[in-house]
Design a protein around this motif. Structure first.
Motif, PDB file in Angstrom:
ATOM      1  N   TYR A  63      39.093 -56.263   2.042  1.00 15.87           N
ATOM      2  CA  TYR A  63      39.005 -54.819   2.217  1.00 15.87           C
ATOM      3  C   TYR A  63      37.556 -54.347   2.164  1.00 15.87           C
ATOM      4  CZ  TYR A  63      40.045 -49.913   1.383  1.00 15.87           C
ATOM      5  OH  TYR A  63      40.110 -48.552   1.475  1.00 15.87           O
ATOM      6  N   THR A  64      36.776 -54.887   1.172  1.00  9.69           N
ATOM      7  CA  THR A  64      35.368 -54.513   1.051  1.00  9.69           C
ATOM      8  C   THR A  64      34.593 -54.883   2.297  1.00  9.69           C
ATOM      9  OG1 THR A  64      35.729 -55.369  -1.165  1.00  9.69           O
ATOM     10  CG2 THR A  64      33.568 -54.500  -0.692  1.00  9.69           C
ATOM     11  N   PHE A  65      34.857 -56.104   2.800  1.00 12.97           N
ATOM     12  CA  PHE A  65      34.165 -56.552   4.005  1.00 12.97           C
ATOM     13  C   PHE A  65      34.424 -55.593   5.162  1.00 12.97           C
ATOM     14  CE2 PHE A  65      33.818 -61.128   2.554  1.00 12.97           C
ATOM     15  CZ  PHE A  65      32.448 -61.146   2.653  1.00 12.97           C
ATOM     16  N   GLN A  66      35.680 -55.166   5.289  1.00 11.17           N
ATOM     17  CA  GLN A  66      36.018 -54.276   6.409  1.00 11.17           C
ATOM     18  C   GLN A  66      35.339 -52.923   6.262  1.00 11.17           C
ATOM     19  OE1 GLN A  66      40.257 -54.465   6.350  1.00 11.17           O
ATOM     20  NE2 GLN A  66      40.344 -55.933   8.032  1.00 11.17           N
ATOM     21  N   ARG A  67      35.296 -52.395   4.993  1.00 11.74           N
ATOM     22  CA  ARG A  67      34.632 -51.118   4.776  1.00 11.74           C
ATOM     23  C   ARG A  67      33.153 -51.218   5.120  1.00 11.74           C
ATOM     24  NH1 ARG A  67      37.588 -47.337   1.901  1.00 11.74           N
ATOM     25  NH2 ARG A  67      35.916 -45.894   2.442  1.00 11.74           N
ATOM     26  N   ILE A  68      32.487 -52.296   4.651  1.00 15.59           N
ATOM     27  CA  ILE A  68      31.059 -52.469   4.923  1.00 15.59           C
ATOM     28  C   ILE A  68      30.821 -52.532   6.429  1.00 15.59           C
ATOM     29  CG2 ILE A  68      29.121 -54.051   4.676  1.00 15.59           C
ATOM     30  CD1 ILE A  68      30.252 -54.876   1.986  1.00 15.59           C
ATOM     31  N   GLU A  69      31.707 -53.246   7.128  1.00 16.81           N
ATOM     32  CA  GLU A  69      31.514 -53.403   8.574  1.00 16.81           C
ATOM     33  C   GLU A  69      31.617 -52.061   9.283  1.00 16.81           C
ATOM     34  OE1 GLU A  69      34.194 -56.078  10.408  1.00 16.81           O
ATOM     35  OE2 GLU A  69      32.910 -56.315  12.158  1.00 16.81           O
ATOM     36  N   LYS A  70      32.602 -51.234   8.862  1.00 12.99           N
ATOM     37  CA  LYS A  70      32.752 -49.914   9.498  1.00 12.99           C
ATOM     38  C   LYS A  70      31.538 -49.040   9.241  1.00 12.99           C
ATOM     39  CE  LYS A  70      37.760 -49.819   9.465  1.00 12.99           C
ATOM     40  NZ  LYS A  70      38.888 -49.518   8.608  1.00 12.99           N
ATOM     41  N   LEU A  71      31.068 -49.068   7.973  1.00 18.48           N
ATOM     42  CA  LEU A  71      29.897 -48.275   7.601  1.00 18.48           C
ATOM     43  C   LEU A  71      28.690 -48.677   8.436  1.00 18.48           C
ATOM     44  CD1 LEU A  71      29.496 -46.215   5.247  1.00 18.48           C
ATOM     45  CD2 LEU A  71      28.313 -48.041   4.071  1.00 18.48           C
ATOM     46  N   CYS A  75      26.109 -46.747  11.178  1.00 14.05           N
ATOM     47  CA  CYS A  75      24.650 -46.790  11.033  1.00 14.05           C
ATOM     48  C   CYS A  75      24.006 -47.278  12.310  1.00 14.05           C
ATOM     49  CB  CYS A  75      24.248 -47.716   9.896  1.00 14.05           C
ATOM     50  SG  CYS A  75      24.521 -47.039   8.296  1.00 14.05           S
ATOM     51  N   ILE A  76      24.593 -48.347  12.909  1.00 14.61           N
ATOM     52  CA  ILE A  76      24.001 -48.924  14.114  1.00 14.61           C
ATOM     53  C   ILE A  76      24.067 -47.929  15.263  1.00 14.61           C
ATOM     54  CG2 ILE A  76      24.333 -50.762  15.824  1.00 14.61           C
ATOM     55  CD1 ILE A  76      25.108 -52.554  13.483  1.00 14.61           C
ATOM     56  N   LEU A  77      25.085 -47.077  15.267  1.00 11.29           N
ATOM     57  CA  LEU A  77      25.126 -46.033  16.300  1.00 11.29           C
ATOM     58  C   LEU A  77      24.126 -44.918  16.011  1.00 11.29           C
ATOM     59  CD1 LEU A  77      28.883 -45.527  17.124  1.00 11.29           C
ATOM     60  CD2 LEU A  77      27.149 -46.604  18.516  1.00 11.29           C
ATOM     61  N   LEU A  78      23.991 -44.547  14.711  1.00 11.57           N
ATOM     62  CA  LEU A  78      23.192 -43.363  14.375  1.00 11.57           C
ATOM     63  C   LEU A  78      21.693 -43.612  14.477  1.00 11.57           C
ATOM     64  CD1 LEU A  78      24.971 -41.701  11.332  1.00 11.57           C
ATOM     65  CD2 LEU A  78      24.507 -40.697  13.557  1.00 11.57           C
ATOM     66  N   ILE A  79      21.234 -44.777  13.948  1.00  5.97           N
ATOM     67  CA  ILE A  79      19.792 -44.984  13.826  1.00  5.97           C
ATOM     68  C   ILE A  79      19.077 -44.974  15.189  1.00  5.97           C
ATOM     69  CG2 ILE A  79      18.056 -46.663  13.090  1.00  5.97           C
ATOM     70  CD1 ILE A  79      19.742 -47.173  10.655  1.00  5.97           C
ATOM     71  N   PRO A  80      19.579 -45.679  16.232  1.00  3.22           N
ATOM     72  CA  PRO A  80      18.895 -45.590  17.525  1.00  3.22           C
ATOM     73  C   PRO A  80      18.888 -44.177  18.086  1.00  3.22           C
ATOM     74  CG  PRO A  80      20.366 -47.429  17.519  1.00  3.22           C
ATOM     75  CD  PRO A  80      20.673 -46.644  16.306  1.00  3.22           C
ATOM     76  N   THR A  81      19.969 -43.417  17.858  1.00  3.52           N
ATOM     77  CA  THR A  81      20.011 -42.043  18.358  1.00  3.52           C
ATOM     78  C   THR A  81      18.902 -41.204  17.732  1.00  3.52           C
ATOM     79  OG1 THR A  81      22.384 -42.391  18.177  1.00  3.52           O
ATOM     80  CG2 THR A  81      21.669 -40.236  18.911  1.00  3.52           C
ATOM     81  N   LEU A  82      18.790 -41.306  16.392  1.00  3.21           N
ATOM     82  CA  LEU A  82      17.740 -40.567  15.694  1.00  3.21           C
ATOM     83  C   LEU A  82      16.365 -41.022  16.146  1.00  3.21           C
ATOM     84  CD1 LEU A  82      19.171 -40.450  12.072  1.00  3.21           C
ATOM     85  CD2 LEU A  82      18.993 -38.584  13.714  1.00  3.21           C
ATOM     86  N   LEU A 106      20.586 -54.760   9.990  1.00  2.00           N
ATOM     87  CA  LEU A 106      21.915 -54.143  10.051  1.00  2.00           C
ATOM     88  C   LEU A 106      22.863 -54.968  10.905  1.00  2.00           C
ATOM     89  CD1 LEU A 106      21.150 -50.335  10.419  1.00  2.00           C
ATOM     90  CD2 LEU A 106      22.052 -51.529   8.462  1.00  2.00           C
ATOM     91  N   ILE A 107      22.366 -55.423  12.063  1.00  2.00           N
ATOM     92  CA  ILE A 107      23.233 -56.216  12.946  1.00  2.00           C
ATOM     93  C   ILE A 107      23.603 -57.538  12.270  1.00  2.00           C
ATOM     94  CG2 ILE A 107      23.285 -57.470  15.146  1.00  2.00           C
ATOM     95  CD1 ILE A 107      21.600 -55.208  16.290  1.00  2.00           C
TER      96      ILE A 107
END
Lengths: 128, 178
Positions: A63-71, A75-82, A106-107
């Protein structure tokens, strides 16, 4: 159920930190030597398999692994946009390098979580 | 150098297709992807080479081996203390039946002879089916989670002339790797 070879466990225990450091090196130096986030993450995820071989009865929280992956995905979507909005066209080498390193790390963590989940589900849940 | 590597890649690809046992095919595929990774290195693409070596050679091989271990290897333990001619003949008959069964189900038969007791085998060894021969009596033991076991019992009743008893073993399922 199965007795494991102590030779295998001990030699893999010695190799474990070396493989981890190698994966970390490939990830962090991805912007000027061969490698990058995906390759580094895949190497780090092979340490997960080694950990499973050494101590198979350790509890792993899927469950933790899945949460970290979603988070990390957000981040990977947001940081390049910013980055594109604020820094586009700047020739500041340091900022560009920091940006590349952050993205690679991150990747790498995302690939590590993804491959670990695949392996974990495959080995522990898909039984005969 | 590159020509030699490319020829070896083709040879290993043909070997991986033509070999009879699946385990050997997996090992050939592992060497195949290692050579592919070397080719990428010679074509000046080291980052692709790293990815190929890690994923093709390590992760894919391990996942294939786990899959093979879970579904394809049919491990039979044959327990006996007697060494008479009758016991040997019984062993050959059972071996023939098991071989034809595993060919029909596309399994890889792995028959182990042993003189241990059933408790030892269930505690320490990875087994699918245990066959015990004792004083002319043949008994098959199997797990209920093993979906080949009922098929095997039915097959032996149909095709084999030997009179066979069967029993279920109850045990929580462990995870095996490698």
């Amino acid at each position: 159920m199965q007795n494991r070879s102590s030779l295998l466990a001990k030699s893999l225990g010695v190799l474990y930190p070396i493989i981890f450091l190698f994966g970390l090196y490939i990830t962090i130096n991805g912007h000027n030597t061969p490698g990058g986030g995906f390759q580094g993450g895949a190497i780090i995820s092979s340490t997960f398999i080694i950990q499973y071989i050494i101590s198979p009865h350790e509890k792993i929280s899927l469950y933790t692994f899945q949460r970290i992956e979603k988070l990390l995905f957000t981040c990977i979507l947001l940081i390049p946009t910013l980055y594109v909005i604020h820094m586009y066209g700047s020739n500041n080498l340091l900022i560009n390098q920091v940006y590349l390193i952050i993205m690679n790390v991150l990747i790498a963590i995302k690939v590590y979580c993804g491959l670990s989940i695949i392996f974990f589900r495959f080995v522990l849940f898909e039984s005969r | 150098m590159i020509e030699i590597t490319l020829v070896l890649v083709i040879i290993l690809a043909i070997l991986a297709i033509q070999t009879n046992t699946l385990r050997r095919a997996i090992v050939y595929l592992c060497v195949f992807s290692l050579l592919c990774s070397f080719c990428y290195l010679l074509y000046q693409a080291p980052d692709v080479a790293i990815a190929e070596a890690v994923i093709g050679c390590t992760l894919a091989t391990i996942i294939y081996l786990v899959a093979l271990n879970k579904y394809k290897v049919f491990r039979v333990y044959y327990l006996t203390h007697e060494k008479t001619a009758e016991s040997k003949q019984m062993r050959t008959t059972l071996n023939k039946t098991l071989s034809s069964f595993s060919i029909e189900k596309e399994l890889e038969l792995d028959m182990v002879l042993s003189d241990k007791t059933i408790e030892d085998i269930t505690a320490d060894y990875p087994y699918d089916v245990i066959i015990q021969y004792d004083k002319g009596q043949v008994t098959i033991y199997g797990d209920q989670s093993n979906y080949h076991f009922d098929d095997l019992v039915a097959y032996m009743h149909d095709k084999s002339a030997v009179i066979i008893q069967h029993a279920y073993l109850y045990e929580d399922e462990g995870d095996t790797l490698l």
